[in-house]
Design an enzyme around this catalytic site. Structure first.
Site, PDB file in Angstrom:
ATOM      1  N   GLU A 269     -42.151  31.787  -7.027  1.00  0.00           N
ATOM      2  CA  GLU A 269     -40.723  31.829  -7.340  1.00  0.00           C
ATOM      3  C   GLU A 269     -39.915  32.857  -6.564  1.00  0.00           C
ATOM      4  OE1 GLU A 269     -43.245  32.818  -9.465  1.00  0.00           O
ATOM      5  OE2 GLU A 269     -42.678  34.582 -10.609  1.00  0.00           O
ATOM      6  N   ASN A 270     -40.335  33.259  -5.350  1.00  0.00           N
ATOM      7  CA  ASN A 270     -39.582  34.243  -4.560  1.00  0.00           C
ATOM      8  C   ASN A 270     -38.071  33.988  -4.654  1.00  0.00           C
ATOM      9  OD1 ASN A 270     -42.238  34.881  -3.333  1.00  0.00           O
ATOM     10  ND2 ASN A 270     -41.914  32.879  -2.402  1.00  0.00           N
ATOM     11  N   GLU A 303     -40.635  26.947 -11.203  1.00  0.00           N
ATOM     12  CA  GLU A 303     -40.267  27.995 -10.240  1.00  0.00           C
ATOM     13  C   GLU A 303     -38.762  28.251 -10.289  1.00  0.00           C
ATOM     14  OE1 GLU A 303     -42.807  29.491  -9.319  1.00  0.00           O
ATOM     15  OE2 GLU A 303     -44.243  27.884  -9.712  1.00  0.00           O
ATOM     16  N   HIS A 306     -37.829  30.436 -13.217  1.00  0.00           N
ATOM     17  CA  HIS A 306     -38.167  31.848 -13.038  1.00  0.00           C
ATOM     18  C   HIS A 306     -36.960  32.653 -12.557  1.00  0.00           C
ATOM     19  CE1 HIS A 306     -42.334  32.614 -13.920  1.00  0.00           C
ATOM     20  NE2 HIS A 306     -42.835  31.783 -13.027  1.00  0.00           N
ATOM     21  N   GLU A 325     -44.396  34.396 -17.484  1.00  0.00           N
ATOM     22  CA  GLU A 325     -45.114  33.121 -17.338  1.00  0.00           C
ATOM     23  C   GLU A 325     -45.117  32.284 -18.621  1.00  0.00           C
ATOM     24  OE1 GLU A 325     -45.505  31.952 -14.632  1.00  0.00           O
ATOM     25  OE2 GLU A 325     -45.615  33.656 -13.265  1.00  0.00           O
TER      26      GLU A 325
HETATM   27  N1  TRP Z   1     -45.829  33.232 -10.134  1.00  0.00           N
HETATM   28  C1  TRP Z   1     -46.449  32.023  -9.698  1.00  0.00           C
HETATM   29  C2  TRP Z   1     -46.069  30.962 -10.718  1.00  0.00           C
HETATM   30  O1  TRP Z   1     -46.189  31.109 -11.866  1.00  0.00           O
HETATM   31  C3  TRP Z   1     -47.940  32.139  -9.659  1.00  0.00           C
HETATM   32  C4  TRP Z   1     -48.519  32.440  -8.313  1.00  0.00           C
HETATM   33  C5  TRP Z   1     -48.243  31.806  -7.179  1.00  0.00           C
HETATM   34  C6  TRP Z   1     -49.522  33.357  -7.981  1.00  0.00           C
HETATM   35  N2  TRP Z   1     -49.007  32.295  -6.159  1.00  0.00           N
HETATM   36  C7  TRP Z   1     -49.793  33.253  -6.627  1.00  0.00           C
HETATM   37  C8  TRP Z   1     -50.227  34.275  -8.695  1.00  0.00           C
HETATM   38  C9  TRP Z   1     -50.746  34.010  -5.979  1.00  0.00           C
HETATM   39  C10 TRP Z   1     -51.187  35.056  -8.062  1.00  0.00           C
HETATM   40  C11 TRP Z   1     -51.437  34.921  -6.716  1.00  0.00           C
HETATM   41  O2  TRP Z   1     -45.601  29.931 -10.424  1.00  0.00           O
HETATM   42 ZN    ZN Z   2     -44.750  31.036 -13.125  1.00  0.00          ZN
END
Ligand code: TRP
Ligand code: ZN
Length: 879
Positions: A269-270, A303, A306, A325
């Site tokens: 979710e950048n 995403e 988020h 999450e």
């Molecule tokens: N935050 C991401 C999500 O919930 C999860 C995630 C994506 C992630 N890439 C990752 C967690 C790499 C650990 C490492 O959609």
């Molecule tokens: Zn997430």
């Protein structure tokens, strides 16, 4: 056997950093093997911190090129690839640090930090990947405003993206070009992203309720543009839904999504630049199944959501991961329920929870939704944090009611906007709005394990009253022996002989609200008056709490519920329970080599359900699907022989198929549809029912003819893949199957996501010879250890999706698998440890298999040079 395996991080040790990073200006000179990163950080010493306190920055495999403080070369510092410790800092609380590092995106096979795959530069920073780019306070409570300058060869990387809005771009000498991006919203480093490369794209716009016109772009590999249209549609629906339902409005001028093919997880979710595993972006009728479409819709929404639950308000530390999450999963489940059939979606949610989270919570890897300690945070992106975390939000809403739920979230959004917060902060918003203590509820976050709720009831004919007694128990889990009672909302109904709910007019016992029994003590009881007949009790409607329910219902009562419960989940649950019981009973009989018998009433019930036009197709499909072999194993709990479960389930499938051949054929033929494919829930439901019926018909006829016919006629991947699955799993080696598999391979060899299905369907074939197939497929020209999706499709499907093939009694598949885990671990520890977790229920196997699996696990744990990821998982599994 337990050795010291490195540092343990504890929640109780949290303290804020001594320094803050107000602004972060990054400059990337992108080169495949030697990318230079300059980070100019505006640092501020926290008020109250001594000026002599050193600044300690995280790194990971970094090479420092230069270091300046206020533009003067620094002298008093220590540096390793993992740590930069700077002393003798300016007396003034504010100063600038300029760090230059060099990194190699090409050799980065962990897929964390900045890496290059298929000639695209991309980043993954959650949880601790930013420290692989530059030295930083790489922790989620350090929020900074980012400005990012990217520079690269114009032909190799015409697209240059980062977070926020584009400020400037242009050509440079030497056929290079640059772009400058600025993100006005302070964010933690894990939300940083950049993408550079040659990509195709599709564009659209979304106008927010506040009148902001947002440019939407989805970037994909050239040639795949049209396969991103469904994702774009899902994105626009997500944006509208989040405004309508939660009042969450998008806050930048651009929203970009990039699809990449080498990615460790689903998506990320950048801020303003979501990066996706292309599996969750690309779809068209010829390449994606209905399940793929549903997955794309859910992950795009997840995403996007988020942006408020995670980005605007983020986590103070990684122990609070469920803060973003659990809440975001709940929000994406609600979105999908609104877009599709709510009842069917709820059943799918519960199936996922029970198949993924319950085994985790009941085994050696059990941990609280908010863990108290970890050795490797990457190992805590689990079903417990995500799915159980979502169930907790759902329960919270049930407890406080819809109005308070939305008001409390509104308060949470305004109170904590721009902050990094904790579960306590979140709960406080709910307590403040409701005026109610949620202490008993909050325990759910800290106690691992699935509570067992035992229900008893007694009808008193004389007094026309019914008493319900509920009791809760929670077994010890690793590191937690003492457990306290939690707040469990139990939704219920009393059903009369006419199949209708009996209204509740008078009762005794605290904690009844509407149709919810609030169980907060170890034991509670309620008495209901003016109940004129002995009702059938429907408990835990909608699966109102993530618990094991133990209830002494008679067979007749289960059948009654399966027929009459007005709660669709309750109906499905009752039927599922009957089927599970039937398969378990036959496991015993097969074990004792007794003849197997079937309950005619159950067969009749299935026939009725199949024909019931008042039920939607998807619901009928769910009812007619037998519980998976893994579901049966989970209910058995110990001493599992996967072969007996398989046989027993097959025997029941055959009995149902034979008893209903004519009726099922009629329905199957009516479902035949020549209309062009559409991915909506109603059409998907028809296809799901068709696939379930085709399975029975194929069994009844003992011939691949109908499956092969569907394979050939199919105008979409859902039908085609359902047919292929039947051919491979039931008629392996038959000329039709050989032909279909070869045809599929030649048709789709250039489409990796479809070839993943081809690998997976073979890895799942229930056969003691599946291992030989998987060994051969490892050497297939299209198999690669470098692509996580391909590894998961072959090895993950084999270990987690093939109970009989993987658990062959000689233990050979375990040895094979453990060797591959060690091999993958050298390149991509996150992928290796995740694949390894599929063995978490090893102790439930019968003794011979259990011993084989134990030695395979011990071999992993004893190997030298393990990553922290695999070391942590293997040691916890064996502890
Ligand atoms: N935050 C991401 C999500 O919930 C999860 C995630 C994506 C992630 N890439 C990752 C967690 C790499 C650990 C490492 O959609
Ligand atoms: Zn997430």
């Amino acid at each position: 056997m337990r050795t010291d395996t490195g540092h343990v991080f504890r929640l109780e040790d949290y303290r804020p950093s001594d320094y803050l990073i107000r602004e972060t200006a990054l400059s990337f000179d992108l080169e495949p093997e030697n990318t230079i990163v300059e980070a100019r950080l505006s640092i501020k010493r926290r008020e109250g911190a001594e000026h002599s306190v050193p600044l300690i920055l995280d790194g990971d495999e970094l090479t420092l090129i230069s270091l300046h403080i206020n533009d003067v070369p620094a002298t008093d510092y220590d540096v390793t690839p993992e740590l930069l410790t700077i002393r003798s800092l300016p007396y003034n609380a504010d100063f600038t640090l300029t760090i230059v590092t060099s990194i190699n995106p090409t050799t980065n096979r962990q897929l964390m930090g900045l890496y290059r795959s298929s000639n695209i530069y991309t980043t993954q920073c959650e949880a601790e990947g930013f420290r692989r780019i530059t030295y930083f306070l790489d922790r989620p409570d350090v929020l900074s405003i980012y400005t990012v300058r990217l520079e690269a060869d114009k032909a190799a990387a015409p697209v240059l993206l980062s977070n926020g809005n584009l400020q400037q771009s242009g050509a440079l000498d030497n056929s290079r070009h640059f772009a400058i991006w600025h993100d006005p919203h302070p964010k933690p480093s894990y939300l940083f992203a950049l993408v550079a490369g040659s990509l195709g794209s599709i564009s659209d716009i979304f106008t927010t309720g506040s009148g902001r016109v947002v440019a939407l772009n989805i970037y994909v590999e050239h040639g795949n543009e049209s396969r991103a249209l469904y994702a774009m549609d899902a994105l626009k629906r997500s944006m509208a839904w989040d405004e309508d339902v939660y009042g969450c409005v998008y806050d930048l001028d651009i929203f970009n999504i990039v699809a990449v093919s080498d990615f460790n997880m689903g998506a990320m979710e950048n801020k303003g630049l979501n990066i996706f595993n292309d599996k969750y972006v690309l779809a068209d009728p010829q390449t994606a199944t209905d399940a793929d479409y549903a997955g794309i819709e859910a992950v795009i929404a997840h995403e996007y959501f988020h942006n408020w639950t995670g980005n605007r308000i983020t986590c103070r530390d990684w122990f609070q991961l469920c803060l973003k999450e659990g809440l975001t999963v709940y929000r994406d489940h609600e979105f999908s329920s609104d877009q599709r059939s709510r009842a069917v979606h709820r059943i799918d949610e519960v199936k996922l929870l029970k198949s993924q989270q319950f085994p985790e919570d009941g085994g050696p890897l059990a941990h609280p939704v908010r863990p108290k300690e970890y050795r490797e945070i990457n190992n805590f992106y689990t079903a417990t944090v995500y799915e159980k975390g979502s169930e907790l939000i759902r329960m919270l809403r049930t407890i406080v009611g819809d109005d308070v739920y939305y008001q409390a979230l509104k308060l949470y959004f305004t109170r904590h906007d721009g902050q990094a917060v904790t579960i306590e902060d979140f709960i406080k918003s709910f307590e403040d709005v409701s005026g109610q203590s949620l202490a008993r509820f909050a325990l759910w976050y800290d106690q691992a394990g699935t509570p067992v709720v035992t229900a008893r009831s007694q009808y008193d004919e004389q007094n026309r009253s019914l008493q319900i007694i509920l009791e809760q128990k929670l077994a010890p889990t690793p590191g937690q022996s003492e457990k306290q009672p939690v707040h469990i909302p139990v939704q219920f109904g009393l059903i009369g002989a006419d199949g209708k709910d009996i209204p509740i007019t008078a009762h005794q016992g605290a904690g009844l609200q509407g149709d919810i029994l609030h169980l907060q003590e170890s034991t509670q009881s309620w008495t209901f008056f003016d109940i004129n007949e002995k009702p059938v009790l429907s408990l835990l409607r909608g699966f109102s709490a993530p618990v094991h329910l133990e209830q002494q219902l008679s067979h007749e009562e289960q059948v009654f519920l399966a027929r009459f419960d007005r709660d669709a989940f309750g109906r499905w649950q009752a039927l599922n329970h009957l089927l599970t019981t039937e398969i378990l009973k036959n496991v015993d009989e097969l074990h004792q080599q007794k003849p197997v018998q079937f309950d005619p009433q159950l067969l009749q019930l299935l026939a009725e359900t199949a024909q019931d036009e008042t039920l939607d197709h998807a619901f009928r499909a769910l009812c007619l699907s037998l519980p998976d072999e893994a579901d049966i194993a989970r209910v058995m709990g110990t001493n599992i022989d996967p072969d007996l479960i398989h046989q027993s389930r097959e025997t029941l499938l055959a009995a149902i198929a034979q008893a209903n051949a004519a009726g099922f054929t009629k329905i199957y033929e009516q479902l035949h549809d020549t209309a062009p494919f559409t991915p909506d829930a109603a059409s998907a439901g028809k296809r799901a029912l068709k696939a379930v019926l085709l399975n029975y018909l194929t069994i009844a006829e003992n011939s691949p003819a109908q499956a092969y016919a569907l394979y050939e006629q199919a105008n979409n991947m859902t039908d085609r893949f359902a047919a292929l699955t039947l051919l491979v799993h039931r008629f392996s080696g038959h000329p039709d199957t050989v032909k279909a598999l070869a045809q599929f391979e030649s048709d789709y060899q250039s489409i990796p996501l479809v070839m993943d299905k081809w690998f997976a369907v073979q890895a799942r074939r229930p056969s003691e010879h599946a291992l030989e197939t998987v060994e051969a497929l490892i050497n297939h020209k299209l198999f690669s250890f470098d692509n996580p999706n391909r590894c998961r499709s072959l090895l993950g499907s084999f270990a987690a999706g093939n109970p009989t093939g993987f658990n062959r009694a000689d233990g050979k598949a375990y040895v094979f698998f453990s060797t591959l885990i060690l091999q993958i671990d050298r390149e991509n520890p996150q992928l290796a440890s995740r694949l390894l977790t599929s063995l978490r229920s090893w102790r439930t196997l019968e003794p011979v298999r259990r011993a084989h699996l134990q030695s395979a696990l011990e071999r992993i744990a004893a190997s030298p040079n393990l990553s922290t990821d695999v070391r942590d998982i293997s040691e916890r599994m064996l502890a």
